[in-house]
Each structure stands twice: as structure tokens, then as C-alpha cells.
Motif scaffolding. Structure first.
Motif, PDB file in Angstrom:
ATOM      1  N   ALA A  79       2.699  -5.319   0.284  1.00  0.00           N
ATOM      2  CA  ALA A  79       3.427  -4.894  -0.310  1.00  0.00           C
ATOM      3  C   ALA A  79       2.883  -5.369  -1.959  1.00  0.00           C
ATOM      4  O   ALA A  79       3.012  -4.621  -3.102  1.00  0.00           O
ATOM      5  CB  ALA A  79       5.215  -5.406  -0.381  1.00  0.00           C
ATOM      6  N   LEU A  80       3.007  -6.504  -2.157  1.00  0.00           N
ATOM      7  CA  LEU A  80       2.624  -7.234  -3.153  1.00  0.00           C
ATOM      8  C   LEU A  80       1.290  -6.310  -4.282  1.00  0.00           C
ATOM      9  O   LEU A  80       1.688  -5.499  -5.270  1.00  0.00           O
ATOM     10  CB  LEU A  80       1.655  -8.568  -3.869  1.00  0.00           C
ATOM     11  CG  LEU A  80       1.026  -8.883  -4.708  1.00  0.00           C
ATOM     12  CD1 LEU A  80       2.530  -8.600  -6.244  1.00  0.00           C
ATOM     13  CD2 LEU A  80       1.237 -10.554  -4.319  1.00  0.00           C
ATOM     14  N   GLU A  83       2.403  -2.523  -5.415  1.00  0.00           N
ATOM     15  CA  GLU A  83       3.192  -2.216  -6.181  1.00  0.00           C
ATOM     16  C   GLU A  83       2.317  -2.562  -7.749  1.00  0.00           C
ATOM     17  O   GLU A  83       2.744  -1.862  -8.644  1.00  0.00           O
ATOM     18  CB  GLU A  83       4.349  -3.468  -6.554  1.00  0.00           C
ATOM     19  CG  GLU A  83       5.137  -3.521  -7.421  1.00  0.00           C
ATOM     20  CD  GLU A  83       6.416  -4.421  -6.823  1.00  0.00           C
ATOM     21  OE1 GLU A  83       6.664  -4.751  -7.824  1.00  0.00           O
ATOM     22  OE2 GLU A  83       6.746  -4.792  -6.140  1.00  0.00           O
ATOM     23  N   THR A  84       0.850  -3.528  -6.926  1.00  0.00           N
ATOM     24  CA  THR A  84       0.643  -3.562  -8.459  1.00  0.00           C
ATOM     25  C   THR A  84      -0.852  -2.218  -8.365  1.00  0.00           C
ATOM     26  O   THR A  84      -1.067  -2.142 -10.327  1.00  0.00           O
ATOM     27  CB  THR A  84      -0.914  -4.348  -7.850  1.00  0.00           C
ATOM     28  OG1 THR A  84      -0.380  -5.777  -7.237  1.00  0.00           O
ATOM     29  CG2 THR A  84      -1.750  -5.023  -8.543  1.00  0.00           C
ATOM     30  N   ALA A  86       0.203   0.435  -7.744  1.00  0.00           N
ATOM     31  CA  ALA A  86       1.360   1.687  -8.620  1.00  0.00           C
ATOM     32  C   ALA A  86       1.794   1.166  -9.590  1.00  0.00           C
ATOM     33  O   ALA A  86       1.499   2.591 -10.838  1.00  0.00           O
ATOM     34  CB  ALA A  86       2.781   1.785  -7.077  1.00  0.00           C
ATOM     35  N   GLU A  87       1.622   0.539 -10.160  1.00  0.00           N
ATOM     36  CA  GLU A  87       1.664  -0.619 -11.559  1.00  0.00           C
ATOM     37  C   GLU A  87       0.116   0.324 -12.632  1.00  0.00           C
ATOM     38  O   GLU A  87       0.636   1.009 -13.456  1.00  0.00           O
ATOM     39  CB  GLU A  87       2.179  -1.568 -11.991  1.00  0.00           C
ATOM     40  CG  GLU A  87       3.759  -1.833 -11.370  1.00  0.00           C
ATOM     41  CD  GLU A  87       3.656  -3.642 -11.350  1.00  0.00           C
ATOM     42  OE1 GLU A  87       2.449  -3.926 -12.030  1.00  0.00           O
ATOM     43  OE2 GLU A  87       4.386  -4.402 -10.956  1.00  0.00           O
ATOM     44  N   THR A 118       7.034  -0.050   0.210  1.00  0.00           N
ATOM     45  CA  THR A 118       6.875  -0.366  -1.141  1.00  0.00           C
ATOM     46  C   THR A 118       6.273   1.255  -1.515  1.00  0.00           C
ATOM     47  O   THR A 118       6.300   1.556  -2.003  1.00  0.00           O
ATOM     48  CB  THR A 118       6.053  -1.191  -1.902  1.00  0.00           C
ATOM     49  OG1 THR A 118       7.067  -2.419  -1.186  1.00  0.00           O
ATOM     50  CG2 THR A 118       5.533  -1.505  -3.092  1.00  0.00           C
ATOM     51  N   GLU A 121       8.355   4.115  -2.260  1.00  0.00           N
ATOM     52  CA  GLU A 121       9.560   4.064  -3.105  1.00  0.00           C
ATOM     53  C   GLU A 121       8.668   4.000  -4.296  1.00  0.00           C
ATOM     54  O   GLU A 121       8.802   4.061  -5.176  1.00  0.00           O
ATOM     55  CB  GLU A 121      10.372   2.616  -3.050  1.00  0.00           C
ATOM     56  CG  GLU A 121      11.582   2.984  -2.289  1.00  0.00           C
ATOM     57  CD  GLU A 121      12.305   1.676  -1.928  1.00  0.00           C
ATOM     58  OE1 GLU A 121      12.089   1.007  -2.453  1.00  0.00           O
ATOM     59  OE2 GLU A 121      13.158   1.942  -1.592  1.00  0.00           O
ATOM     60  N   ARG A 122       7.675   3.885  -4.197  1.00  0.00           N
ATOM     61  CA  ARG A 122       6.718   3.319  -5.552  1.00  0.00           C
ATOM     62  C   ARG A 122       5.336   3.879  -6.062  1.00  0.00           C
ATOM     63  O   ARG A 122       5.021   4.174  -6.689  1.00  0.00           O
ATOM     64  CB  ARG A 122       5.581   1.834  -5.508  1.00  0.00           C
ATOM     65  CG  ARG A 122       7.158   0.617  -5.973  1.00  0.00           C
ATOM     66  CD  ARG A 122       7.996   0.563  -7.106  1.00  0.00           C
ATOM     67  NE  ARG A 122       7.204   0.547  -8.195  1.00  0.00           N
ATOM     68  CZ  ARG A 122       6.708  -0.460  -8.798  1.00  0.00           C
ATOM     69  NH1 ARG A 122       7.363  -1.334  -8.458  1.00  0.00           N
ATOM     70  NH2 ARG A 122       6.202  -0.104 -10.251  1.00  0.00           N
TER      71      ARG A 122
END
Length: 257
Positions: A79-80, A83-84, A86-87, A118, A121-122
Motif C-alpha cells: 500500500a505504501l 500510494e507513493t 500515485a503521488e 489503495t 482509491e489512489r
């Protein structure tokens, strides 16, 4: 073109398949390694994700100097890392092809269960195109596809998660043809190719997503890119070859032979 994915030590999928595909299609390949796998023709014996700062540093190093004309994401493991990535993609002005890798060809998990939320959603809202196979469609939406007539429902369910385009891959269905559905929320584009009786198909999903991104980098629109990539991966599957004691890879260099 930039791939953000996992390394396959056996050379058939992941970063290795992506770079081979890019070379075969005349595109300069660059990579951000998100995870390292111990993997061969028999399966995945283990994987280790890289620290988020290492993924971020690789991405920023490439983008700040060379730039990118298309991006493909594959195995992101946690998940980390999802998310990274996606950013990082949020501020990028280039098409993004997301291959939502969850399970390997041999059935080995390549995505932590908590990371699926994640991805939905991301990551998917950042995608120009997402390329799930039927197992990944079920993982993302709960929709189960048993025949081509159900692929529109699957495409709608994935499209609702935010990508601009969805390519539902029907390679796991039975029949004489491998049928894929490209959907933008309104229009359907169907792609059909002969189904070859060849068990050596390791890397098919990585190769298709990388081929699509390569053709987008070359300036083609999404429909044309998918059509050209489908033709390329069909030839690669047809020429897949035995390697090791298990499932061999598709042949990325089939056009050269």
C-alpha cells in the motif's frame, strides 16, 4: 518510456519483459524498480519491496533530467508503494498505463491484500488506461466474468474506479479466440486474435501493457495503441518458448526472427 514495476529474476515478466518490449518496438526504456522477486519458470519463491524513498528517488532522477512520454506501472507490492507512485504520477503530464498486478502466472500473490484498496482509491484514478485480467477484475470489483457477454459489466465496474479507459483482457476465457474489450465509459472497442495452444505465456500481461504504453509514447491514440499492442503480444504468445522446467516466457523478439 518509463516502467515502474518489480524485477523478475527469471527474465520473463516484470521490468525485464517491459524493457525487452520497449526495445522491440523502438522505444527507449527506463525503469523504476519497486520490488525484487526471486522467480523462475516454476513460480515466485519470494519478493522484497524497495523503500519508498528509493522508488521516489529513481522516479525523480529520470523525470527531472530525461523526461517521459509514457509510463507503465506493474507490480507495486504494498500500500505504501502504491500510494507513493500515485503521488508521483499525479503531477505528470504523460499517459499512464496501469497493469494492476495482483497475482503471478503461477498463482503467487504479488500485492499485499491491504494494498488493493489503495490501488482502487489512489492509483486507478491516475490511469489513462488500466489493463486488468479477469482475476484482477474480480479482485478490484467483485465482478466475475465467465464469458465475453459479461465483459461489458466488468469494464463498467472498473471504469467506475476512475481510469479514463479500461481494457478487460479475456485471455483466461475458453474458446478459439482471445477477446479483449476496450471501454471509455461509452464506446466499446473489441479486439480479437487467435488463441494459440502454447503453455509458455509467462509475461503476457506485462508485455501487453508495456506495448500499449510504448505505442502511446510514439504518439498513437489509445485505440490504435491497443490494437497494435494486441498484434504484437499475440505474436509473442505464439512464439513463446520452453525455459526451465515450468512455464516459459513469451518471445519479445519474435519479429526479429
Amino acid at each position: 518510456m518509463l516502467t515502474i514495476a518489480g524485477s523478475d529474476s527469471g527474465g520473463g515478466a516484470g521490468i525485464q519483459a517491459d524493457l525487452k518490449t520497449m526495445l522491440a518496438l523502438g522505444v527507449h526504456g527506463m525503469s523504476v524498480i519497486a520490488a525484487v522477486t526471486a522467480q523462475n519458470s516454476l513460480g515466485v519463491q519470494g519478493y522484497w519491496e524497495l523503500p519508498a524513498e528509493a522508488v521516489r528517488a529513481q522516479f525523480e532522477s529520470v523525470v527531472s533530467d530525461i523526461g517521459v512520454q509514457a509510463v507503465k506501472t506493474g507490480m507495486l507490492a504494498s500500500a505504501l508503494l502504491v500510494e507513493t507512485v500515485a503521488e508521483l504520477l499525479a503531477g505528470l503530464d504523460a499517459p499512464v498505463v496501469v497493469d494492476p498486478v495482483g497475482v503471478s502466472k503461477h498463482g503467487d500473490s504479488l500485492l499485499a491484500p491491504e494494498a488493493v484498496k489503495t490501488v482502487k482509491e489512489r492509483l486507478l484514478p491516475a490511469a489513462t488506461l488500466v489493463t486488468p485480467n479477469l482475476y484482477e477484475v474480480t479482485q478490484l470489483t467483485g465482478v466475475k466474468v465467465r464469458d465475453p457477454a459479461q465483459m461489458r459489466e466488468a469494464a463498467e465496474a472498473v471504469k467506475a474506479l476512475g481510469p479514463r479507459w479500461v481494457l478487460v483482457k479475456g485471455g483466461h476465457l475458453s474458446g478459439d479466440e482471445a477477446v479483449d474489450l476496450l471501454f471509455d465509459g461509452e464506446r466499446e472497442h473489441w479486439f480479437r486474435a487467435p488463441r494459440y495452444d502454447n503453455r509458455h505465456t509467462h509475461g503476457t500481461g506485462c508485455t501487453l501493457a508495456s506495448a500499449i504504453a510504448s505505442y502511446l509514447a510514439l504518439g498513437h491514440d489509445v485505440v490504435t495503441a491497443v490494437g497494435k499492442a494486441k498484434e504484437y503480444v499475440t505474436g509473442a504468445v505464439r512464439e513463446g518458448f520452453p525455459l526451465g522446467a515450468g512455464i516459459g516466457p513469451v518471445d519479445h523478439g519474435w519479429r526479429w526472427r
